[in-house]
Design an enzyme around this catalytic site. Structure first.
Site, PDB file in Angstrom:
ATOM      1  N   HIS A   1       1.767   4.254  -2.973  1.00 55.48           N
ATOM      2  CA  HIS A   1       1.757   5.710  -2.805  1.00 55.48           C
ATOM      3  C   HIS A   1       3.011   6.333  -3.426  1.00 55.48           C
ATOM      4  O   HIS A   1       2.943   7.380  -4.081  1.00 55.48           O
ATOM      5  CB  HIS A   1       1.692   6.077  -1.321  1.00 55.48           C
ATOM      6  CG  HIS A   1       0.311   6.067  -0.744  1.00 55.48           C
ATOM      7  ND1 HIS A   1      -0.761   6.683  -1.353  1.00 55.48           N
ATOM      8  CD2 HIS A   1      -0.181   5.526   0.414  1.00 55.48           C
ATOM      9  CE1 HIS A   1      -1.844   6.524  -0.606  1.00 55.48           C
ATOM     10  NE2 HIS A   1      -1.525   5.818   0.454  1.00 55.48           N
TER      11      HIS A   1
ATOM     12  N   GLU B   1      -6.338   6.797  -1.223  1.00 59.75           N
ATOM     13  CA  GLU B   1      -6.358   5.622  -0.361  1.00 59.75           C
ATOM     14  C   GLU B   1      -6.996   4.432  -1.068  1.00 59.75           C
ATOM     15  O   GLU B   1      -6.530   3.300  -0.945  1.00 59.75           O
ATOM     16  CB  GLU B   1      -7.088   5.939   0.946  1.00 59.75           C
ATOM     17  CG  GLU B   1      -6.355   6.923   1.836  1.00 59.75           C
ATOM     18  CD  GLU B   1      -4.911   6.533   2.083  1.00 59.75           C
ATOM     19  OE1 GLU B   1      -4.642   5.361   2.411  1.00 59.75           O
ATOM     20  OE2 GLU B   1      -4.029   7.399   1.943  1.00 59.75           O
TER      21      GLU B   1
ATOM     22  N   HIS C   1       0.847  -1.206   0.000  1.00 59.84           N
ATOM     23  CA  HIS C   1       0.000   0.000   0.000  1.00 59.84           C
ATOM     24  C   HIS C   1       0.878   1.249   0.000  1.00 59.84           C
ATOM     25  O   HIS C   1       0.674   2.166  -0.807  1.00 59.84           O
ATOM     26  CB  HIS C   1      -0.906  -0.036   1.232  1.00 59.84           C
ATOM     27  CG  HIS C   1      -1.736   1.189   1.430  1.00 59.84           C
ATOM     28  ND1 HIS C   1      -3.093   1.233   1.144  1.00 59.84           N
ATOM     29  CD2 HIS C   1      -1.424   2.438   1.899  1.00 59.84           C
ATOM     30  CE1 HIS C   1      -3.557   2.439   1.414  1.00 59.84           C
ATOM     31  NE2 HIS C   1      -2.570   3.192   1.881  1.00 59.84           N
ATOM     32  N   GLU C   2       1.853   1.305   0.901  1.00 59.98           N
ATOM     33  CA  GLU C   2       2.720   2.481   0.980  1.00 59.98           C
ATOM     34  C   GLU C   2       3.628   2.586  -0.236  1.00 59.98           C
ATOM     35  O   GLU C   2       3.914   3.691  -0.719  1.00 59.98           O
ATOM     36  CB  GLU C   2       3.548   2.432   2.266  1.00 59.98           C
ATOM     37  CG  GLU C   2       2.726   2.392   3.547  1.00 59.98           C
ATOM     38  CD  GLU C   2       1.746   3.555   3.652  1.00 59.98           C
ATOM     39  OE1 GLU C   2       2.016   4.628   3.087  1.00 59.98           O
ATOM     40  OE2 GLU C   2       0.693   3.380   4.302  1.00 59.98           O
TER      41      GLU C   2
END
Length: 357
Positions: free
Chosen positions: A174, A253, A170-171
């Site tokens: 980003h 998100e 997830h990070e």
């Protein structure tokens, strides 16, 4: 804007939307400069030669001030952003107490992240660990050599390997999507707008009381209307700048969750990780700007409009509906069976898909 289909077209559409939103922040900066000029004109009682001391005169004076005030304001913002580019990670480390770790320090964490990066041929970001019991994580860094992923000790203790891999993915998403750069710039610009706006609103009464002695009763009506308009503009700039920042954060998100599934092919682990951290991710004594970068930001306003992140329930629902996650036990059966655990054009219609926002 035309609807986007598939994860990568969603990312491209989101980047285009982000550029428009950031351009909107520049426009709001100019509106704030005009409001400042109007406020100063009204408080000083000065209007251009040939104009009366009424609302029209003060507005004309503010429009005349805008061309020479705007470059100074934009240059100041550019300098502030340049400083942030250079020192943002240092400042983040100071307020969070995060420390860089190596493979020897955190072999489990390092190996999971390295495998994800090797699978996509991207450099391994710097890993940082923060001593905090709240299970959370965030990505930071405005340049490739600064990119890092910070996780809390609470997250390491709460999640198993599959769940932790999804959080790292997830990070990493980003970072791959340039979300970190966009969000940090948005936080900086909105921070400047909020600071200036709050400073002017707090100082207005003292300015006004000091300037009224030099203005006549005949001027008072026009100056009062000009001050009211300036204050309304300042408040509007603050509200819209926050709305832009929230819009940037919330849409990203969903995409980062989808990117985690695309990298790990494990939507259920992503769902399980979100369930474990729900309502527990509040990191005490850190600025709100850092919480807005986190995997979950439990801080929210009175209404959902002012929440920087979608709710965990909405994110889990999106993963179940569009990313192949296991449906909830009490969920109504879907009319179409779920496909493979990936995000593609066949897995989500254009309408009703939160990743299409």
């Amino acid at each position: 804007m035309l609807p986007a289909f598939g994860l990568y077209t969603h990312i491209r559409a989101n980047r285009i939307r982000s550029r428009f939103l950031l351009a909107g922040l520049v426009v709001l900066s100019l509106v704030l400069v005009f409001a400042v000029a109007l406020l100063m004109r009204a408080l000083s009682g000065e209007v251009p030669n040939g104009y009366r001391h009424d609302l029209g005169g003060y507005l004309a004076g503010a429009f005349r001030d805008l061309p020479w005030l705007a470059p100074f304001a934009l240059a100041g913002s550019a300098v502030w952003i340049a400083i942030a580019f250079r020192f943002n990670q240092t400042l983040i480390d100071l307020v969070t107490g995060a420390r860089p770790v190596t493979r020897a320090d955190q072999p489990r964490l390092y190996n999971l992240l390295e495998n994800l990066c090797i699978s996509r041929g991207v450099p391994v970001p710097i890993l940082r660990v923060m001593d905090n019991s709240a299970p959370n994580a965030f990505a930071s860094g405005l340049k490739p050599e600064q990119h890092s992923i910070t996780v809390t000790t609470g997250l390491l203790e709460t999640l198993d390997d599959a769940e932790l891999e999804c959080v790292l993915a997830h990070e990493l998403t980003h970072i791959r999507n340039d979300d970190v750069r966009t969000m940090v710039i948005a936080v900086i610009v909105t921070g400047i707008l909020s600071f200036v706006g709050e400073l002017l609103l707090r100082s207005n009464m003292s300015f006004r009381s000091g300037s009224q002695s030099g203005s006549s009763r005949k001027d008072k009506g026009g100056a009062g209307a000009a001050i009211l308009i300036a204050l309304v503009l300042i408040a509007l700039v603050w509200f819209l700048s926050q709305a832009v920042k929230f819009a940037l954060s919330r849409s990203r998100e969903y995409l980062a969750d989808a990117g985690a599934v695309e990298l790990t092919k494990n939507p259920d682990a992503m769902i399980s990780a979100l369930q474990k951290i729900e309502g527990k991710g509040e990191i005490e004594k850190v600025p709100s700007g850092i919480m807005e970068l986190c995997l979950d930001n439990p801080r929210s306003g009175i209404q959902d409009l002012f929440a920087t992140h979608p709710s965990i329930a909405d994110r889990i629902d999106a993963l179940r509906r569009y990313a192949g996650g296991t449906p909830a036990i009490d969920a109504a059966p879907e009319p179409v069976s779920q496909g493979p655990a990936s995000v593609s054009s066949a897995s989500a219609p254009a309408l009703g898909n939160p990743w299409n926002r």
